[in-house]
Scaffold this active site. Structure first.
Site, PDB file in Angstrom:
ATOM      1  N   SER A 111     131.413 -28.302  99.637  1.00 48.40           N
ATOM      2  CA  SER A 111     130.014 -28.648  99.431  1.00 48.40           C
ATOM      3  C   SER A 111     129.216 -27.396  99.043  1.00 48.40           C
ATOM      4  O   SER A 111     129.519 -26.755  98.031  1.00 48.40           O
ATOM      5  CB  SER A 111     129.465 -29.324 100.692  1.00 48.40           C
ATOM      6  OG  SER A 111     128.197 -29.883 100.456  1.00 48.40           O
ATOM      7  N   ASP A 156     109.616 -18.948  92.843  1.00 45.13           N
ATOM      8  CA  ASP A 156     110.298 -18.979  91.552  1.00 45.13           C
ATOM      9  C   ASP A 156     111.612 -18.219  91.713  1.00 45.13           C
ATOM     10  O   ASP A 156     111.631 -16.996  91.828  1.00 45.13           O
ATOM     11  CB  ASP A 156     109.418 -18.325  90.487  1.00 45.13           C
ATOM     12  CG  ASP A 156     109.945 -18.568  89.074  1.00 45.13           C
ATOM     13  OD1 ASP A 156     111.000 -19.222  88.938  1.00 45.13           O
ATOM     14  OD2 ASP A 156     109.302 -18.108  88.117  1.00 45.13           O
ATOM     15  N   HIS A 191     132.347 -37.560 100.261  1.00 44.78           N
ATOM     16  CA  HIS A 191     132.044 -36.125 100.263  1.00 44.78           C
ATOM     17  C   HIS A 191     132.793 -35.379 101.370  1.00 44.78           C
ATOM     18  O   HIS A 191     133.013 -34.171 101.260  1.00 44.78           O
ATOM     19  CB  HIS A 191     130.528 -35.934 100.439  1.00 44.78           C
ATOM     20  CG  HIS A 191     130.045 -34.539 100.263  1.00 44.78           C
ATOM     21  ND1 HIS A 191     129.952 -33.917  99.033  1.00 44.78           N
ATOM     22  CD2 HIS A 191     129.629 -33.628 101.174  1.00 44.78           C
ATOM     23  CE1 HIS A 191     129.492 -32.689  99.193  1.00 44.78           C
ATOM     24  NE2 HIS A 191     129.291 -32.492 100.463  1.00 44.78           N
TER      25      HIS A 191
END
Length: 443
Positions: A173, A370, A423
């Site tokens: 993952s 950002d 998963h």
């Protein structure tokens, strides 16, 4: 136990149990591997708002005292969760049993977790960030040093300290996201790399990825209600209870409002999850047992706060996340709270749990950051690393179409696309999954 090898900058202790020989290693790594980078507006500089170094922990597991087998680094899912602790004797069906046939296994506690300078909150204050102070802007700036790029650099400090020329990786993952960053930044340090449910999208707005996972969760929700027809009404009654009472009261003062209840859909991303969700909903919502089990079932909690605070940043290959999962929520999902969520983090997880509340303002600042790029597509194309990737066709968290597009950049990595597993394939049938990947890589 014995102390050894302090001259290399590593503190090592060895011990044995159940046929395993274990070596616990602690070492200091630079807190900021990237000389500050772009700071948040109003944040102090990295040198004044963070320690120079942090302590990182790893455990090396082998079946022989002085094994000559090569090393395999296991990179745990998350983010914000420590490496597994081995249980002896090792189960024959586990991935660890298969890995130990070929490797010594390095279990790295990623920074901020386990024994690697863990981050949390105690008595209303954030802990584990010595020297940073209490200003939310400085804390958010410090937490920007807890992504996959920093974890990879910590691993490189360990590799060099151990005197290992090259080693291999197994990324589950989020651990696969970290492994991909490793290939991008330091492919010369790697022999093989294995991914299980962990090949991320590259250069893609996280909201675009989350829009895909929302559609997948809609399908999984409907499949669940077809299997357990009465559970949609049970979940609707839970939502009504939450709406009328300002959230369902949980032990420790936490509350579960509608969007937190929706997060119970994370169960549907695992092969054994639907039954677990059904048994939870089978309990009386007024009972103490239900309230405790509901609190334990919610995916974002004070046990591993980084999982909630920096979760979306692991998808950010540049750009601003700005609560991408919430921005991408379809209108029909918003209108129907019985359509469940997976790993779709939202700000309410940080405000409705007293242990996460100290991170609420920090989380908003992290969501507004950002982020720099994590991956270099040209470096991935040029990497001379063999390996294999398990891509789960019905993965609730990492959409297969993005994984396969990324796999196309890795010439030496072969893909195994399967609908046999969810998963959690590495946990559910680890020996077979890893054995299949090793066989693919070495054909």
């Amino acid at each position: 136990m014995t102390d050894a090898n302090r001259a290399t900058g590593l503190n090592q202790r060895t011990w044995s149990r159940g046929g395993l020989h274990l070596r616990d290693v602690t070492f200091d790594a630079p807190f900021d591997h990237f000389d500050g980078g772009a700071a948040l507006p109003g944040a102090a500089s990295a040198s004044s708002a963070a320690p120079a170094s942090i302590e990182v922990f790893a455990r090396i597991i082998a079946t022989e005292t002085d094994s000559t087998k090569p090393h395999l680094v296991f990179l745990q899912g998350g983010p914000g969760v420590e490496a597994p602790r081995p249980i002896t004797p090792v189960g024959r069906s586990t991935w660890l049993a298969r890995a130990l046939e070929d490797f010594q296994v390095v279990m790295l506690d990623q920074r901020g977790t386990g024994r690697s300078s863990p981050i949390g909150s105690v008595s209303g204050r954030i802990t584990g960030l010595d020297g940073v102070g209490d200003d939310p802007t400085d804390i958010a700036e410090a937490l920007s040093r807890y992504r996959a790029d920093a974890i990879v650099e910590d691993a490189e400090v360990l590799r060099q300290g151990l005197g290992i020329d090259t080693w291999s990786l197994l990324g589950q993952s989020f651990g696969g996201f970290t492994a991909l960053r490793y290939v991008s930044a330091h492919s010369e340090s790697l022999n093989e790399v294995y991914f299980t449910g962990g090949l991320p999208a590259i250069g893609t707005d996280p909201a675009t990825v989350y829009a895909t996972t929302w559609e997948g969760m809609k399908d999984k929700s409907e499949q669940y209600y077809r299997a357990f027809p009465g559970d949609r009404d049970k979940l609707a009654r839970l939502v009504d209870l939450a709406e009328t009472g300002g959230g369902i009261a949980l032990p420790g003062g936490a509350r579960a409002t509608t969007e937190r209840i929706r997060l119970l859909g994370h169960f549907l991303g695992a092969s054994d999850g639907p039954e677990k969700l059904h048994y939870l909903l089978d309990l009386d919502p007024a009972s103490a047992a239900f309230r405790h089990d509901l609190a334990a079932a919610l995916p974002f909690s004070g046990r591993n706060p980084l999982y909630a605070v920096v979760h979306e940043s692991c998808w950010a290959d540049g750009g601003v996340t700005n609560w991408a999962a919430r921005r991408a929520m379809p209108a029909d999902v918003s209108a129907d709270p019985t359509l469940l969520a997976g790993e779709h983090a939202g700000p309410e997880s940080l405000t409705e749990d007293p242990e996460l509340a100290p991170f609420a303002e920090v989380g908003q600042l992290v969501a507004a950051r950002d982020w720099p790029r994590l991956y270099d597509a040209d470096a991935l194309r040029a990497a001379d690393v063999r390996g294999a990737a398990a891509v789960y066709f019905e993965d609730a968290y990492v959409p297969p179409e993005y994984s396969l597009a990324t796999a196309d950049l890795l010439e030496g990595v072969k893909s195994w696309v399967t609908n046999e597993y969810e998963h959690n394939g590495l946990r559910a049938d680890g020996y077979r999954v890893l054995d299949r990947l090793i066989g693919l890589a070495r054909e």
